[in-house]
Design a protein around this motif. Structure first.
Motif, PDB file in Angstrom:
ATOM      1  N   ASN A   1      21.102  27.921   7.824  1.00 31.93           N
ATOM      2  CA  ASN A   1      19.813  27.712   7.942  1.00 31.93           C
ATOM      3  C   ASN A   1      19.313  26.458   6.823  1.00 31.93           C
ATOM      4  O   ASN A   1      18.342  26.008   7.201  1.00 31.93           O
ATOM      5  CB  ASN A   1      19.037  28.846   7.815  1.00 31.93           C
ATOM      6  CG  ASN A   1      19.198  30.017   8.756  1.00 31.93           C
ATOM      7  OD1 ASN A   1      19.428  29.644   9.939  1.00 31.93           O
ATOM      8  ND2 ASN A   1      19.160  31.225   8.471  1.00 31.93           N
ATOM      9  N   ALA A   2      19.984  26.317   5.961  1.00 29.56           N
ATOM     10  CA  ALA A   2      19.562  25.256   5.029  1.00 29.56           C
ATOM     11  C   ALA A   2      20.468  23.939   5.224  1.00 29.56           C
ATOM     12  O   ALA A   2      20.216  22.859   4.660  1.00 29.56           O
ATOM     13  CB  ALA A   2      20.371  25.626   3.408  1.00 29.56           C
ATOM     14  N   GLU A   3      20.848  23.783   6.374  1.00 29.19           N
ATOM     15  CA  GLU A   3      21.436  22.509   6.798  1.00 29.19           C
ATOM     16  C   GLU A   3      20.641  21.465   7.170  1.00 29.19           C
ATOM     17  O   GLU A   3      19.413  21.467   7.713  1.00 29.19           O
ATOM     18  CB  GLU A   3      22.233  22.837   8.203  1.00 29.19           C
ATOM     19  CG  GLU A   3      23.226  21.532   8.531  1.00 29.19           C
ATOM     20  CD  GLU A   3      23.917  21.822   9.845  1.00 29.19           C
ATOM     21  OE1 GLU A   3      25.114  21.970   9.804  1.00 29.19           O
ATOM     22  OE2 GLU A   3      23.314  21.819  10.896  1.00 29.19           O
ATOM     23  N   ASN A   4      20.474  20.322   6.500  1.00 27.17           N
ATOM     24  CA  ASN A   4      19.941  19.316   6.763  1.00 27.17           C
ATOM     25  C   ASN A   4      20.674  17.788   6.690  1.00 27.17           C
ATOM     26  O   ASN A   4      21.532  17.602   5.919  1.00 27.17           O
ATOM     27  CB  ASN A   4      18.891  19.139   5.463  1.00 27.17           C
ATOM     28  CG  ASN A   4      17.995  17.833   5.576  1.00 27.17           C
ATOM     29  OD1 ASN A   4      17.426  17.675   6.388  1.00 27.17           O
ATOM     30  ND2 ASN A   4      18.069  16.970   4.358  1.00 27.17           N
ATOM     31  N   PHE A   5      20.367  16.860   7.723  1.00 28.03           N
ATOM     32  CA  PHE A   5      21.054  15.629   7.835  1.00 28.03           C
ATOM     33  C   PHE A   5      20.265  14.727   7.207  1.00 28.03           C
ATOM     34  O   PHE A   5      19.204  14.371   7.807  1.00 28.03           O
ATOM     35  CB  PHE A   5      21.283  15.450   9.222  1.00 28.03           C
ATOM     36  CG  PHE A   5      22.359  16.232   9.962  1.00 28.03           C
ATOM     37  CD1 PHE A   5      23.511  15.463   9.826  1.00 28.03           C
ATOM     38  CD2 PHE A   5      22.190  17.265  10.454  1.00 28.03           C
ATOM     39  CE1 PHE A   5      24.736  16.049  10.286  1.00 28.03           C
ATOM     40  CE2 PHE A   5      23.336  17.888  11.232  1.00 28.03           C
ATOM     41  CZ  PHE A   5      24.727  17.263  11.083  1.00 28.03           C
ATOM     42  N   ALA A   6      20.802  13.964   5.978  1.00 27.01           N
ATOM     43  CA  ALA A   6      20.034  12.906   5.514  1.00 27.01           C
ATOM     44  C   ALA A   6      20.325  11.569   6.183  1.00 27.01           C
ATOM     45  O   ALA A   6      19.306  10.816   6.127  1.00 27.01           O
ATOM     46  CB  ALA A   6      20.670  12.795   4.009  1.00 27.01           C
ATOM     47  N   LEU A   7      21.398  11.518   6.903  1.00 25.27           N
ATOM     48  CA  LEU A   7      21.616  10.617   7.707  1.00 25.27           C
ATOM     49  C   LEU A   7      21.932  10.876   9.445  1.00 25.27           C
ATOM     50  O   LEU A   7      22.940  12.035   9.239  1.00 25.27           O
ATOM     51  CB  LEU A   7      22.717   9.794   7.541  1.00 25.27           C
ATOM     52  CG  LEU A   7      22.708   9.081   6.020  1.00 25.27           C
ATOM     53  CD1 LEU A   7      23.791   8.167   5.601  1.00 25.27           C
ATOM     54  CD2 LEU A   7      21.403   8.041   5.975  1.00 25.27           C
TER      55      LEU A   7
ATOM     56  N   ASP B   1      13.340   9.272   8.630  1.00 26.70           N
ATOM     57  CA  ASP B   1      14.398  10.432   9.017  1.00 26.70           C
ATOM     58  C   ASP B   1      15.872  10.391   9.213  1.00 26.70           C
ATOM     59  O   ASP B   1      16.157  11.032  10.141  1.00 26.70           O
ATOM     60  CB  ASP B   1      13.423  11.216  10.164  1.00 26.70           C
ATOM     61  CG  ASP B   1      12.091  11.438   9.632  1.00 26.70           C
ATOM     62  OD1 ASP B   1      11.701  11.512   8.515  1.00 26.70           O
ATOM     63  OD2 ASP B   1      11.228  11.594  10.814  1.00 26.70           O
ATOM     64  N   GLY B   2      16.356   9.362   8.331  1.00 24.77           N
ATOM     65  CA  GLY B   2      17.757   9.516   8.588  1.00 24.77           C
ATOM     66  C   GLY B   2      18.416   8.624   9.679  1.00 24.77           C
ATOM     67  O   GLY B   2      19.468   8.480  10.059  1.00 24.77           O
ATOM     68  N   PHE B   3      17.342   7.939  10.254  1.00 23.09           N
ATOM     69  CA  PHE B   3      17.801   6.963  11.279  1.00 23.09           C
ATOM     70  C   PHE B   3      17.242   5.421  11.267  1.00 23.09           C
ATOM     71  O   PHE B   3      16.333   5.128  10.533  1.00 23.09           O
ATOM     72  CB  PHE B   3      17.217   7.504  12.872  1.00 23.09           C
ATOM     73  CG  PHE B   3      17.851   8.705  13.185  1.00 23.09           C
ATOM     74  CD1 PHE B   3      19.059   8.760  14.061  1.00 23.09           C
ATOM     75  CD2 PHE B   3      17.465   9.859  12.895  1.00 23.09           C
ATOM     76  CE1 PHE B   3      19.467   9.793  14.501  1.00 23.09           C
ATOM     77  CE2 PHE B   3      17.661  11.101  13.510  1.00 23.09           C
ATOM     78  CZ  PHE B   3      19.098  10.833  14.193  1.00 23.09           C
ATOM     79  N   ILE B   4      17.587   4.641  11.623  1.00 22.87           N
ATOM     80  CA  ILE B   4      17.401   2.853  11.738  1.00 22.87           C
ATOM     81  C   ILE B   4      16.206   2.892  12.612  1.00 22.87           C
ATOM     82  O   ILE B   4      16.327   3.198  13.734  1.00 22.87           O
ATOM     83  CB  ILE B   4      18.344   1.987  11.859  1.00 22.87           C
ATOM     84  CG1 ILE B   4      19.245   2.120  10.706  1.00 22.87           C
ATOM     85  CG2 ILE B   4      17.694   0.523  12.010  1.00 22.87           C
ATOM     86  CD1 ILE B   4      20.497   0.997  10.767  1.00 22.87           C
TER      87      ILE B   4
END
Length: 306
Positions: free
Chosen positions: A23-29, A223-226
């Motif tokens: 549940n704490a998973e987060n994608f920086a990229l 938000d981690g995207f170009i």
């Protein structure tokens, strides 16, 4: 070298960086596709938390991606060991950290010379080279100061000097002017511009939109995207190219049309002569009236000769 034939030094495909699990998973990229060619000066912008620094750490071999591929000079980075990454950083990559990362037990000149330790250079040569680069940043008088004796701006300049001491081909700068006044910021950016002109590849993270004027390419992240990349922008051809111009039909009437000087509403000499002949034939020679008409005819002929 044209842009079409420039050599890629960095190639990213589907690059992701995940922090946390469950549940704490987060994608920086979230999946970065990016190609950086040799000699580019790139400014990466975006709001805090969009992944700019995370991307810079991966490019500098300080962190590794969770998914995707990273090719450095055509070689897959995931196959590099710890020692090989350290050698590449000491020879080819210069990093300017946002929080300085100064070694507090070393003085200024020793901090700047530190990256040269891993190249096998002797101590005297290392200190000489460090002294030369410090002179470039007007810090010769601070060579033997300890980090805690420097102002924030001076510490930032020492950090930049340390990143440049080994003449790296790739320079990664995380907010290089974030703590500097405008005069010192200009000095730092001029130094980076000079390095760029020598063929170095520079990747700079910044919040300052004014600094993008120094870059040859600007990338915006969200938000981690170009979100946008000026390398993908193709300007519209100008009217001089002959491909796109103002659409004007030659057959359409144009307001305020300039009249052709050869087209005039005034009578020509031949028409005036015919009128005089008609007048003489109908009224006959009438003294002064005939003289007046002859004078008019003479003036008309003078006008035509002009």
């Amino acid at each position: 070298m044209t842009k079409k034939h420039m050599k890629p030094v960095i190639e990213l495909r589907g690059l992701k960086k995940r922090f946390g699990v469950g549940n704490a998973e987060n994608f920086a990229l979230g999946g970065i596709d990016l190609t950086i060619n040799q000699g580019e000066f790139i400014a990466i912008m975006g709001p805090s938390g969009c992944g700019k620094t995370t991307l810079l750490n991966i490019l500098g071999l300080l962190d590794r991606a969770t998914e995707g591929s990273y090719l450095l000079d055509g070689k897959p980075v995931h196959k590099f060991g710890t020692m090989k990454k350290a050698r590449i950083r000491s020879k080819s990559i210069g990093i300017v950290f946002q929080n300085f990362n100064m070694v507090q037990r070393l003085n200024v000149i020793e901090n700047v010379a530190l990256p040269l330790t891993y190249t096998g250079m002797g101590k005297i040569r290392r200190l000489k080279r460090a002294s030369e680069i410090l002179r470039t940043f007007h810090l010769s008088e601070r060579e033997y100061y300890m980090p805690w004796q420097l102002s924030g701006g001076q510490t930032q300049r020492v950090a930049i000097a340390r990143a440049l001491v080994n003449n790296p081909s790739i320079i990664l700068a995380d907010e290089p002017t974030g703590n500097l006044d405008s005069k010192t910021s200009h000095l730092i950016m001029q130094e980076l511009t000079d390095l760029h002109k020598q063929g170095n590849t520079i990747i700079m993270v910044t919040h300052n939109p004014d600094l993008t004027a120094y870059a040859s390419r600007v990338i915006h992240m969200v938000d981690g995207f170009i979100d946008s990349d000026t390398a993908d922008y193709t300007p519209e051809p100008s009217a001089s190219d002959g491909k796109r111009s103002l659409s004007i039909d030659a057959n359409e009437p144009v307001e305020n049309e300039v009249l052709d000087p050869t087209k005039t509403t005034e009578k020509t000499t031949e028409e005036a002569v015919a009128e005089l002949d008609d007048s003489n034939s109908s009224t006959g020679p009438v003294g002064s009236a005939t003289k007046v008409k002859k004078v008019k005819l003479k003036n008309l002929r003078k006008r035509d000769r002009k």
